[in-house]
Design a protein around this motif. Structure first.
Motif, PDB file in Angstrom:
ATOM      1  N   ILE A 188      27.090  55.949  64.954  1.00 23.49           N
ATOM      2  CA  ILE A 188      27.646  56.468  63.871  1.00 23.49           C
ATOM      3  C   ILE A 188      28.793  55.590  63.329  1.00 23.49           C
ATOM      4  O   ILE A 188      29.782  55.567  63.957  1.00 23.49           O
ATOM      5  N   GLU A 189      28.543  54.903  62.116  1.00 25.37           N
ATOM      6  CA  GLU A 189      29.439  53.821  61.759  1.00 25.37           C
ATOM      7  C   GLU A 189      30.319  54.409  60.428  1.00 25.37           C
ATOM      8  O   GLU A 189      29.758  55.275  59.410  1.00 25.37           O
ATOM      9  N   PRO A 190      31.668  54.096  60.510  1.00 30.32           N
ATOM     10  CA  PRO A 190      32.480  54.631  59.394  1.00 30.32           C
ATOM     11  C   PRO A 190      32.136  53.808  58.133  1.00 30.32           C
ATOM     12  O   PRO A 190      31.674  52.472  58.140  1.00 30.32           O
ATOM     13  N   PRO A 191      32.217  54.423  56.980  1.00 29.40           N
ATOM     14  CA  PRO A 191      31.821  53.613  55.725  1.00 29.40           C
ATOM     15  C   PRO A 191      33.166  52.900  54.961  1.00 29.40           C
ATOM     16  O   PRO A 191      33.638  53.279  54.225  1.00 29.40           O
ATOM     17  N   SER A 192      33.057  51.601  55.884  1.00 27.35           N
ATOM     18  CA  SER A 192      34.393  50.926  55.535  1.00 27.35           C
ATOM     19  C   SER A 192      34.460  50.397  53.989  1.00 27.35           C
ATOM     20  O   SER A 192      35.640  50.464  53.538  1.00 27.35           O
ATOM     21  N   LEU A 193      33.447  50.168  53.193  1.00 28.75           N
ATOM     22  CA  LEU A 193      33.533  50.001  52.003  1.00 28.75           C
ATOM     23  C   LEU A 193      34.034  51.419  51.234  1.00 28.75           C
ATOM     24  O   LEU A 193      35.026  50.895  50.224  1.00 28.75           O
ATOM     25  N   ALA A 194      33.755  52.393  51.487  1.00 29.70           N
ATOM     26  CA  ALA A 194      34.197  53.564  50.911  1.00 29.70           C
ATOM     27  C   ALA A 194      35.658  53.762  51.122  1.00 29.70           C
ATOM     28  O   ALA A 194      36.356  53.943  50.167  1.00 29.70           O
TER      29      ALA A 194
ATOM     30  N   THR B 211      42.613  60.750  46.203  1.00 31.33           N
ATOM     31  CA  THR B 211      41.203  60.380  46.574  1.00 31.33           C
ATOM     32  C   THR B 211      40.939  60.923  47.707  1.00 31.33           C
ATOM     33  O   THR B 211      41.968  61.190  48.713  1.00 31.33           O
ATOM     34  N   GLN B 212      39.763  61.384  48.210  1.00 26.96           N
ATOM     35  CA  GLN B 212      39.287  61.827  49.665  1.00 26.96           C
ATOM     36  C   GLN B 212      37.930  61.098  49.857  1.00 26.96           C
ATOM     37  O   GLN B 212      37.275  60.768  48.975  1.00 26.96           O
ATOM     38  N   ILE B 213      37.700  61.319  51.184  1.00 27.39           N
ATOM     39  CA  ILE B 213      35.977  60.777  51.524  1.00 27.39           C
ATOM     40  C   ILE B 213      35.413  61.939  52.275  1.00 27.39           C
ATOM     41  O   ILE B 213      36.148  62.520  53.425  1.00 27.39           O
ATOM     42  N   ILE B 214      34.337  62.106  51.953  1.00 23.97           N
ATOM     43  CA  ILE B 214      33.522  63.104  52.846  1.00 23.97           C
ATOM     44  C   ILE B 214      32.158  62.159  53.398  1.00 23.97           C
ATOM     45  O   ILE B 214      31.481  61.519  52.651  1.00 23.97           O
ATOM     46  N   ASP B 215      32.302  62.168  54.703  1.00 27.13           N
ATOM     47  CA  ASP B 215      31.462  61.318  55.330  1.00 27.13           C
ATOM     48  C   ASP B 215      30.333  62.121  56.049  1.00 27.13           C
ATOM     49  O   ASP B 215      30.181  62.683  56.974  1.00 27.13           O
ATOM     50  N   ALA B 216      29.048  62.289  55.402  1.00 26.28           N
ATOM     51  CA  ALA B 216      28.218  63.145  55.762  1.00 26.28           C
ATOM     52  C   ALA B 216      27.600  62.659  57.088  1.00 26.28           C
ATOM     53  O   ALA B 216      27.341  63.623  57.821  1.00 26.28           O
ATOM     54  N   PRO B 217      27.091  61.641  57.450  1.00 19.98           N
ATOM     55  CA  PRO B 217      26.422  61.291  58.689  1.00 19.98           C
ATOM     56  C   PRO B 217      27.469  61.824  59.775  1.00 19.98           C
ATOM     57  O   PRO B 217      27.084  62.259  60.912  1.00 19.98           O
ATOM     58  N   ALA B 218      28.673  61.403  59.877  1.00 20.10           N
ATOM     59  CA  ALA B 218      29.603  61.483  60.763  1.00 20.10           C
ATOM     60  C   ALA B 218      29.655  63.107  61.018  1.00 20.10           C
ATOM     61  O   ALA B 218      30.012  63.367  62.155  1.00 20.10           O
ATOM     62  N   LEU B 219      29.848  63.714  59.861  1.00 21.95           N
ATOM     63  CA  LEU B 219      30.190  65.208  59.912  1.00 21.95           C
ATOM     64  C   LEU B 219      28.676  65.891  60.290  1.00 21.95           C
ATOM     65  O   LEU B 219      28.753  67.338  60.221  1.00 21.95           O
ATOM     66  N   ASN B 220      27.850  65.295  60.252  1.00 20.42           N
ATOM     67  CA  ASN B 220      26.359  65.878  60.320  1.00 20.42           C
ATOM     68  C   ASN B 220      25.962  66.964  59.276  1.00 20.42           C
ATOM     69  O   ASN B 220      25.802  67.947  59.370  1.00 20.42           O
TER      70      ASN B 220
END
Length: 495
Positions: free
Chosen positions: A30-36, A50-59
Motif C-alpha cells: 500500500i504505497e503513498p501517492p508521492s506525486l500527489a 490543499t488536501q489529499i484523499i488516498d482511497a487505497p490507503a483508506l480502503n
C-alpha cells in the motif's frame, strides 16, 4: 456540518481488490501517492490551500470518496491523480478514477474535476470525452493544476492560456492548449512531498521487500529522486506525461531532506525509490548513498536498475547505504525478443553475471520478466522462464506484455488492429479481466496461461525455496508458501 474550503483537493483513486484480487489483502504494497504529495507542495508554495484523499490507503470505494468529499470539503478544483505503483499501473486505476468522478458529479454537478497522470496524458481527448470530468492535463501537472484553479477562482474564467490543458466548451467541443515546458529545477519547483497530508500509518511494503524482516512491513514510504527515463523500451509508457524521453533529478541534498523527515518524524525504515531508473547517474546515486551513510540510518531500500547500468563500484556504497534490493528489468531470455523491444544489448551470460555481482555485494535482486512480447513463441517464453530459474533471484515478477496507452506498443497495436482489453481494468496484471497482447505466434489466452504457470513453477521450485529458507529463514519461506496458495481467477482462462 461546515465544510472546509480548499482550493485544490487531490484524490488518489484505486481499488486494491479489483487490481490485485486476493493478493491485495496481504501481499501487495500500500504505497503513498508521492506525486500527489509533490503536487500539493507546489500548490502550497503558490499560496493556495490543499488536501489529499488516498482511497487505497483508506480502503474507500469510489462512492464513499464522493460522499466524503461532499460532506467535508468545498473544493474549487478536484484533481484525480491517476498514477500507480509503477508507470504501467496508471491505466488499471482508470476504472476507479472514472467511477469516483461519476459519483462526484452525481452528488454535485458543480464540482470541477481534472484528471492527470500517465494514462490521461497518453489519451487526453478520449479521457475527456469518456469520463465525467471537466479537464485533463497532458503533461506533468503542477503548473496546469495551479493555472486552472486560478481561472476557476476568477469571475470570468479563461482557460485558453493555461498550458497543457484539455477542456470542453459550453457546446461540448474539446479544446487543448500548447504543452508547457518541463520543469528544469525540481529542487525549487517541487521541493518535497506534503507527507503531513497523507495517512502515513496506513502504508506497508511489499512482502518480498521485507524478506529480511517479514513481520516489519510498516511504516513504509515511496519517494521519487528523479522524473522520467532516457530509454525508449517499446512496452513502457513512463514518458507519456513528459511528451518525450526525459530524465531530471532532485539533488542528493533534496533527497536526503525527504529521508530525514521520513526517518525522524515517521519512523520509516522501508523505502522504495519510485524512479523508473535510479541506478544510472553516478553523481546522483553515490551522492545520495554518501548522505545516507553519513547519517548512519538503518534503512531497507529498493530501487530500479538496468543490467547495463549496475557498475561494480556502485555496489559497495549501495549496500552500505541500506539498499537491500535492486529490481532488474531482465524481460526476456531471448536476445532476439529483447532486440524487438529495444532492450537487447546483452546476453543471458551477462545477465546472470550482473545478478551474481549484485548478490555477492550483499544486495537482493528482484528479476522482472515479460511473457508475450511481439516476437515471443512458446519456446522463447520457456527460455525466459529457464533464465529466471537459473538466475534464481530472491524474488521475481512475471508480467504479460500489455500495450499500455502512451507506449510504442500501444501505437503498434492500434496500427495493426491487435485485440486490446475490453476495459481499462483488463490492463491490470493480476485482475480477473486481464487480457494480454497476443503475439505473432500465440493467443492472449496462451500467453496468460503460460505466465500463471510460470509463476507457480518458479515459486514452488525446490532450489528457490531452499535458497529462501537458507537466506531469510522459516517465516519468510512460509510467507512464500502462503502466497502460492492464493489462486487468482482469470476470465480468459475460464472461457
Amino acid at each position: 456540518m461546515k465544510r472546509e474550503k480548499v482550493d485544490v483537493l487531490f484524490i488518489n483513486p484505486g481499488d486494491r481488490e479489483a487490481v490485485y484480487q486476493s493478493l491485495g489483502k496481504t501481499f501487495s504494497a500500500i504505497e503513498p501517492p508521492s506525486l500527489a504529495g509533490f503536487f500539493a507542495t507546489y500548490i502550497r508554495k503558490k499560496g493556495m490551500s490543499t488536501q489529499i484523499i488516498d482511497a487505497p490507503a483508506l480502503n474507500l470505494s469510489p462512492r464513499t470518496i464522493a460522499e466524503f468529499v461532499s460532506d467535508n470539503y468545498d473544493p474549487t478544483l478536484i484533481v484525480l491523480v491517476v498514477y500507480g505503483f509503477q508507470p504501467s499501473a496508471s491505466t488499471q486505476n482508470m476504472p476507479a478514477a472514472g467511477e469516483t468522478s461519476k459519483y462526484l458529479k452525481e452528488i454535485n454537478p458543480q464540482f470541477k474535476i481534472m484528471m492527470t497522470g500517465t494514462h490521461p496524458a497518453a489519451l487526453p481527448a478520449r479521457t475527456l470525452r469518456e469520463e465525467a470530468i471537466d479537464f485533463v492535463c497532458d503533461r506533468e501537472g503542477p503548473e496546469t493544476i495551479h493555472g486552472t484553479c486560478q481561472a476557476l477562482k476568477s469571475s470570468t474564467p479563461d482557460f485558453s492560456k493555461i498550458p497543457s490543458l484539455w477542456y470542453k466548451t459550453s457546446s461540448g467541443m474539446v479544446l487543448s492548449n500548447p504543452a508547457t515546458p518541463l520543469m528544469d529545477d525540481l529542487d525549487e519547483e517541487l521541493p518535497g512531498v506534503s507527507w503531513d497530508l497523507l495517512p502515513m500509518d496506513k502504508y506497508r511494503a511489499h512482502n518480498w521487500h521485507c524478506f529480511e524482516h517479514i513481520t516489519e512491513r510498516q511504516p513504509y514510504a515511496s519517494l521519487h529522486t528523479s522524473l522520467g527515463c532516457p530509454y525508449k523500451c517499446t512496452f513502457c509508457c513512463i514518458n507519456a506525461p513528459f511528451g518525450k524521453p526525459s530524465y531530471r533529478m532532485w539533488s542528493p541534498d533534496s533527497v536526503i531532506r525527504e529521508i530525514d523527515i521520513l526517518v525522524n518524524k515517521y519512523g520509516v525504515k522501508n523505502i522504495k525509490f519510485v524512479d523508473e531508473m535510479f541506478v544510472l547517474n553516478e553523481n546522483h546515486v553515490l551522492g545520495i548513498c554518501d548522505r545516507i551513510i553519513d547519517r548512519g540510518y538503518d534503512l531497507n531500500i529498493w530501487a530500479y536498475a538496468r543490467v547495463d547500468t549496475v557498475k561494480g563500484h556502485f555496489l559497495e556504497k549501495l549496500n552500505k547505504a541500506g539498499f537491500r534490493w535492486l529490481a532488474l528489468g531482465i524481460e526476456s531470455g531471448s536476445k532476439h525478443v529483447r532486440d524487438g523491444v529495444e532492450k537487447g544489448r546483452f546476453g543471458s551470460e551477462e545477465i546472470i553475471g550482473v545478478v551474481r555481482n549484485i548478490q555477492n555485494a550483499g544486495i537482493n535482486v528482484i528479476g522482472n520478466y515479460i511473457f508475450g512480447l511481439p516476437d515471443d513463441t512458446l519456446e522463447s517464453m520457456e527460455d525466459t522462464l529457464s533464465l529466471a530459474m537459473e538466475a534464481n533471484c530472491e524474488f521475481a515478477s512475471f508480467y504479460c506484455a500489455m500495450a499500455y496507452p502512451g507506449s510504442k506498443l500501444y501505437e503498434m497495436a492500434i496500427e495493426k488492429k491487435w485485440a486490446l482489453p475490453e476495459s481499462w481494468i483488463g490492463y491490470s496484471q493480476h485482475s480477473y479481466e486481464t487480457t494480454p497482447l497476443p503475439t505473432d505466434f500465440l493467443s492472449a489466452k496462451e500467453v496468460l496461461g503460460f505466465r500463471d504457470n510460470a509463476f507457480m513453477r518458479y515459486f514452488t521450485n525446490p532450489d528457490y525455496l531452499r535458497m529462501v529458507q537458507k537466506k531469510f529463514g522459516e517465516d519468510t519461506l512460509n510467507n512464500i508458501r502462503d502466497m502460492t496458495k492464493i489462486s487468482i481467477r482469470r476470465k480468459l482462462l475460464e472461457e
